[in-house]
Design an enzyme around this catalytic site. Structure first.
Site, mmCIF file in Angstrom:
data_model
loop_
_atom_site.group_PDB
_atom_site.id
_atom_site.type_symbol
_atom_site.label_atom_id
_atom_site.label_comp_id
_atom_site.label_asym_id
_atom_site.label_seq_id
_atom_site.Cartn_x
_atom_site.Cartn_y
_atom_site.Cartn_z
ATOM 1 C CG ASP A 172 20.391 42.823 36.310
ATOM 2 O OD1 ASP A 172 20.191 44.051 36.441
ATOM 3 O OD2 ASP A 172 21.518 42.338 36.085
ATOM 4 C CG LEU A 184 1.915 34.933 45.316
ATOM 5 C CD1 LEU A 184 2.783 33.687 45.205
ATOM 6 C CD2 LEU A 184 1.952 35.728 44.013
ATOM 7 C CG HIS A 188 14.217 51.349 36.603
ATOM 8 N ND1 HIS A 188 14.895 50.159 36.763
ATOM 9 C CD2 HIS A 188 15.156 52.325 36.704
ATOM 10 C CE1 HIS A 188 16.190 50.423 36.951
ATOM 11 N NE2 HIS A 188 16.375 51.724 36.921
HETATM 12 C C1 IPE Z 1 20.757 43.235 41.397
HETATM 13 O O1 IPE Z 1 20.978 43.879 40.199
HETATM 14 C C2 IPE Z 1 19.774 44.006 42.222
HETATM 15 C C3 IPE Z 1 18.397 44.029 41.748
HETATM 16 C C4 IPE Z 1 17.924 43.404 40.716
HETATM 17 C C5 IPE Z 1 17.500 44.819 42.562
HETATM 18 P P1 IPE Z 1 22.206 44.885 39.989
HETATM 19 O O2 IPE Z 1 22.080 45.394 38.613
HETATM 20 O O3 IPE Z 1 22.243 45.884 41.080
HETATM 21 O O4 IPE Z 1 23.448 43.900 40.151
HETATM 22 P P2 IPE Z 1 24.972 44.084 39.739
HETATM 23 O O5 IPE Z 1 25.436 45.380 40.312
HETATM 24 O O6 IPE Z 1 25.033 44.084 38.251
HETATM 25 O O7 IPE Z 1 25.668 42.892 40.311
HETATM 26 C C1 IPE Z 2 17.424 45.993 37.600
HETATM 27 O O1 IPE Z 2 17.768 46.576 36.396
HETATM 28 C C2 IPE Z 2 16.628 46.912 38.478
HETATM 29 C C3 IPE Z 2 17.336 47.404 39.658
HETATM 30 C C4 IPE Z 2 18.551 47.088 40.034
HETATM 31 C C5 IPE Z 2 16.614 48.339 40.485
HETATM 32 P P1 IPE Z 2 19.095 47.423 36.231
HETATM 33 O O2 IPE Z 2 18.780 48.848 36.509
HETATM 34 O O3 IPE Z 2 20.191 46.865 37.058
HETATM 35 O O4 IPE Z 2 19.378 47.228 34.692
HETATM 36 P P2 IPE Z 2 20.792 47.022 33.997
HETATM 37 O O5 IPE Z 2 21.468 45.889 34.686
HETATM 38 O O6 IPE Z 2 21.542 48.302 34.163
HETATM 39 O O7 IPE Z 2 20.451 46.724 32.578
HETATM 40 MG MG MG Z 3 21.655 45.519 36.698
#
Ligand code: IPE
Ligand code: IPE
Ligand code: MG
Length: 250
Positions: free
Chosen positions: A16, A127, A33
């Site tokens: 995240d 792995l 990303h």
């Molecule tokens: C969790 O992250 C999903 C992934 C890392 C793929 P999110 O960014 O979607 O989670 P929330 O919405 O903050 O809980």
């Molecule tokens: C995690 O990063 C990746 C996915 C959920 C695909 P985020 O896109 O949730 O990044 P933040 O949480 O908005 O910083």
């Molecule tokens: Mg996120």
């Protein structure tokens, strides 16, 4: 050899913070990303280096479809590009790729790419890299219960036969050990519907570091933290100490 006295057999990561990483730099979320892919490579390399058996990465949750269409499309493109571009590297490093999640929701083209990537790495014995895509812990439990219910309906199984072992065996990666360590980057202290049942006894490691910044030293810090945990599984610390003393050096 590794410097740790205990390592996870199975490591699961909620990757995240990509969006915030990009925002901090005045870049579009997509740049975050893309930058996150380098951290995926680092995590894979580090797991292989330390002899961790399974790495499960949360790439796209059941709920991530709620994001703006443009971002969802970008994530699908990135996933497709990575499937195409990384397979050779995975084979070279003896990494076996598996995708867990409800893949029927993906386009036909994506489903074919997934199947091809899995087939290309099927012979690898190092792995196991699991990418959780359109995965949700609740989806996993629901599909497992559905499988068992259908078997009851077909008369193959009795309701009384349904115990924890049967449910566990119908889940997404029943043939692999449960995650021992779950890492979440990006500062939030929540599970966000990632692996639920199988993390019942996982150690949970939360770090404020954003996923694109989760480099080798950060990875090592998480392993060191795990190394310091006493895993009791309901027993007392004294019981564990006693067992260690009683069993000599083991
Ligand atoms: C969790 O992250 C999903 C992934 C890392 C793929 P999110 O960014 O979607 O989670 P929330 O919405 O903050 O809980
Ligand atoms: C995690 O990063 C990746 C996915 C959920 C695909 P985020 O896109 O949730 O990044 P933040 O949480 O908005 O910083
Ligand atoms: Mg996120």
């Amino acid at each position: 050899m590794t410097e740790f006295s205990q390592l996870p057999r199975h490591l699961a990561i909620i990757m995240d913070g990509n969006g915030r990483w990009a925002r901090q730099r005045g870049l579009p979320r997509s740049a975050g990303h893309k930058a996150g892919v380098a951290s995926v490579r680092t995590a894979v390399e580090q797991c292989a280096l330390h002899g961790i058996e399974v790495l499960t990465l949360f790439a796209f949750s059941s709920e991530n479809w709620k994001r703006p269409e443009k971002e969802v499309g970008m994530l699908m493109d990135l996933f497709m590009t990575a499937l195409r571009g990384e397979v050779k590297r995975l084979v070279r490093n003896d990494v076996r790729l598996r995708i867990i999640g409800e893949r029927e929701a993906f386009s036909g083209k994506m489903q074919r790419k997934i199947a091809e990537a899995e087939t290309a790495t099927a012979g690898c014995t190092g792995l196991i890299l699991q990418i959780a895509a359109n995965y949700g812990g609740r989806w996993d439990i629901t599909q497992a219960v559905g499988q068992l219910a259908r078997r009851v309906e077909a008369g193959e199984l009795r309701a009384a036969d349904i115990d924890e072992t049967r449910i566990a065996s119908a889940l997404a990666f029943a043939d692999l050990p449960d995650p021992d360590l779950m890492i979440r980057t990006g500062g939030e202290r929540r599970i966000s519907n990632f692996i639920l049942w199988q993390t019942a006894y996982a150690e949970l490691y939360f770090t404020d570091r954003l996923w694109p910044d989760f480099d080798q030293p950060a990875f090592m810090e998480a392993l060191r933290w795990f190394d310091g945990r006493q895993r009791r599984f309901g027993r007392t610390g004294e019981q564990l100490m006693g067992e260690r003393l009683g069993s000599g050096d083991r």
